[in-house]
Design an enzyme around this catalytic site. Structure first.
Site, mmCIF file in Angstrom:
data_model
loop_
_atom_site.group_PDB
_atom_site.id
_atom_site.type_symbol
_atom_site.label_atom_id
_atom_site.label_comp_id
_atom_site.label_asym_id
_atom_site.label_seq_id
_atom_site.Cartn_x
_atom_site.Cartn_y
_atom_site.Cartn_z
ATOM 1 C CG HIS A 178 -2.116 -0.801 1.142
ATOM 2 N ND1 HIS A 178 -3.128 -0.517 0.245
ATOM 3 C CD2 HIS A 178 -2.522 -1.897 1.823
ATOM 4 C CE1 HIS A 178 -4.098 -1.412 0.385
ATOM 5 N NE2 HIS A 178 -3.750 -2.267 1.327
ATOM 6 C CB CYS A 219 -2.135 3.674 -4.319
ATOM 7 S SG CYS A 219 -3.400 2.408 -4.609
#
Length: 473
Positions: A178, A219
Site C-alpha cells: 500500500h 498506489c
C-alpha cells in the site's frame, strides 16, 4: 609488481582473438593448439578471471502490508521469488521480507497455500521467509537494503540476511504494498520517499552495486522516486496521484479478495514467457504498460538500463531459456475491469459488484453498511484535522482541501512531519484491515494543508483528530 589479475589477463591477451562474430568468448575457442599441460592451466585461469569480473545478482522482495485483505501483496512476492530462484539466483542472495500472516490465516480456504492467478498453483511453498511478523519494520527494510548487518542485529536481536552486494553486482528490488503520496505502508509506521531515496544513494556512494533496478507496486508509487543516482532505474505501477490495481479478483474458490497485483503479475508472468537472455527491460516495460490498463506506470532514473536483458538481474544465463516449470501461466482477461480492483478500495469495489449480482442478499448489504461506517470514521478524522487548522476558514476552501487529491507535494518538511504524527498518534487506523487503504488514499488532505500552512499547525490538527477518534488507539 603485477597483481595476480594483471598476470592472468596478460596470459589471456596473448591468445588468438575470435570475438569478431560478436559471440561470448568460450574457453575452448581461445586455447591455442599446444600441449595438454599448457591447456589446463589456461582454462583454469580463464575461469578465474571470468568469475572475478562477472559480479553477482542479488534480489530483495518486500511488503509492509498484512492481514487477509492484502493477500495479493504476499502472493505476488512469493511468485516473484520462484521466478528469480528458477532463473538462477541462489537463496542466499534473495531476501524476502513480509509479515507472513496470509497462508495460515483462518480465512484462507487453502491453509498453508497462496495462489497468484486463476490456475490455483501454490506459490507459498518453498519461499524463504527471512523476516516476518513484528520483525518487519521500516528501519529493518532500509537496513537490509543497505546491507547493514549491525543495524539488523540491533533491531531484531539476531543476525539476518541482507543485500550484501558489492561494486560489481547487480541488484533487483521488487515491492508490492500500500502507498500514498510520498510514503509506503509498513506495520510500524509509514516509510518516507526521502528515506528510500537516501538508502539508494547510500548504496551508490558506498559501491553496493554496479546497477540496480527497482520495481514498485503501490498506489501513488510515482511519488516515491526523485533524483535517483546513476545506474539506478525504477519502474512504478502508478503515477504520482493514481491508484495501483489488484487483479485476479474473480476466483470462485477465494471469494471477496483479489489474489494478484496487476503490475506484479504483469512482470512476473511476462518473465516466465520470454527468453530472459534476450528480452530487455525496455520490452518488459512496454509489455507491463499494455497490461496495466487502469493506472499509469512511470519510469525513473537511468534509462540506459532499459536495454539490458532481464537475465542480467534475474539469474543465470544457463538457466534462463525456460524458467516457468513452476506453473503453466494462464491466458485470462485479467486486464479487464471485471477482474481488477483498486488497492485502496478493493473490498468496497468487490462488495458492490456482488450486490449488483445479488441485490436481495441481506448479508452482503450489511457488510457494505459496516464498511461504509468505518470509512465515515476516516472522513471525520480528516475533517477534524482540517477544522482545527482552519477554525475560521471558509467552507469553500475547506471543501477544496478535503476533496482535491492531485496536488503535488510542495512542502515536504511539513508533510513528513504530518505523516510522522499520523504514524505516532493514529497508527491504529492506518493499520486497520478494513479501511487502511482508504485512510492512506486520503493523506492527500495533509498534502493540501501543508501546501498552504506550516508543519506545527498540521501536526496539531492530526493530534486533535487522533484524540477524538477511538480507532486511532
Amino acid at each position: 609488481m603485477q597483481t595476480e589479475i594483471e598476470v592472468l589477463l596478460s596470459l589471456v591477451t596473448r591468445l588468438p582473438d575470435r570475438r569478431s562474430q560478436g559471440r561470448a568468448i568460450r574457453s575452448w575457442e581461445v586455447v591455442p593448439d599446444t600441449t595438454l599441460n599448457m591447456k589446463l592451466p589456461i582454462l583454469l585461469l580463464l575461469c578465474f578471471v571470468s568469475s572475478v569480473a562477472a559480479g553477482k545478482n542479488w534480489a530483495m522482495l518486500f511488503t509492509g502490508a498484512h492481514d487477509w485483505e492484502n493477500y495479493s501483496t504476499h502472493s505476488n512476492l512469493c511468485h516473484a521469488y520462484h521466478v528469480l530462484h528458477k532463473a538462477g539466483i541462489p537463496d542466499e542472495r534473495i531476501v524476502v521480507v513480509m509479515y507472513n500472516d496470509i497462508a495460515d490465516n483462518p480465512l484462507n480456504p487453502f491453509p498453508g497455500k497462496l495462489f497468484n492467478n486463476y490456475n490455483n498453483t501454490d506459490v507459498y511453498r518453498g519461499t524463504p521467509m527471512d523476516y516476518t511478523g513484528k520483525e518487519v519494520t521500516a528501519d529493518l527494510v532500509l537496513a537490509v537494503l543497505k546491507g547493514d548487518k549491525a543495524t539488523v542485529k540491533n533491531l531484531i536481536g539476531r543476525e539476518g540476511k541482507v543485500v550484501d552486494s558489492g561494486p560489481k553486482d547487480n541488484v533487483f528490488v521488487a515491492v508490492s504494498d500500500h502507498g500514498a503520496p510520498g510514503v509506503l505502508l509498513m506495520p510500524d509506521r509509514l516509510m518516507h520517499a526521502k528515506e528510500l531515496n537516501a538508502a539508494l544513494r547510500y548504496m551508490h556512494s558506498n559501491k553496493k552495486f554496479a546497477n540496480l533496478i527497482f520495481y514498485l507496486e503501490s498506489c501513488e508509487s510515482g511519488s516515491m522516486f526523485k533524483n535517483l543516482p546513476k545506474n539506478v532505474y525504477a519502474l512504478t505501477a502508478a503515477g504520482k496521484d493514481t491508484d495501483a490495481y489488484m487483479n485476479y479478483c474473480f476466483d470462485p474458490k477465494i471469494k471477496g479478495i483479489c489474489i494478484g497485483g496487476q503490475f506484479s503479475t504483469a512482470w512476473i508472468e511476462n518473465s516466465g514467457r520470454v527468453d530472459l537472455n534476450t528480452f530487455t527491460f525496455r520490452q518488459q516495460a512496454t509489455a507491463i504498460e499494455k497490461h496495466v490498463n487502469r493506472s499509469h506506470p512511470l519510469i525513473f532514473g537511468d534509462h540506459s538500463l532499459l536495454d539490458r536483458p532481464l537475465i542480467d538481474f534475474f539469474g543465470s544465463r544457463s538457466r534462463a531459456k525456460r524458467i516457468l516449470t513452476f506453473t503453466d501461466l494462464p491466458h485470462t482477461p485479467q486486464g479487464s475491469n471485471a477482474h481488477t480492483a483498486p488497492f485502496h478500495s478493493m473490498e468496497l469495489t468487490l462488495l458492490k459488484r456482488q450486490i449488483e449480482k445479488n441485490p436481495s442478499d441481506i448479508e452482503l448489504r450489511l457488510k457494505l453498511s459496516q464498511l461504509q461506517k468505518l470509512r465515515s470514521v476516516v472522513d471525520r478524522f480528516y475533517a477534524l484535522a482540517v477544522r482545527h487548522v482552519y477554525m475560521f476558514g471558509s467552507s469553500t476552501n475547506i471543501h477544496k482541501i478535503l476533496t482535491v487529491n492531485n496536488e503535488p507535494i510542495g512542502n515536504w518538511d511539513c508533510y513528513e512531519a504530518a505523516v510522522n504524527a499520523v504514524s505516532a498518534s493514529c497508527n491504529g487506523l492506518v493499520q486497520h484491515r478494513k479501511v487502511q487503504g482508504y485512510f492512506l488514499s486520503r493523506l492527500s488532505v495533509l498534502v493540501n494543508i501543508c501546501n498552504r500552512e506550516t508543519g506545527p499547525d498540521v501536526v496539531g490538527g492530526v493530534r486533535v483528530a487522533s484524540k477524538a477518534t477511538a480507532l486511532c488507539r
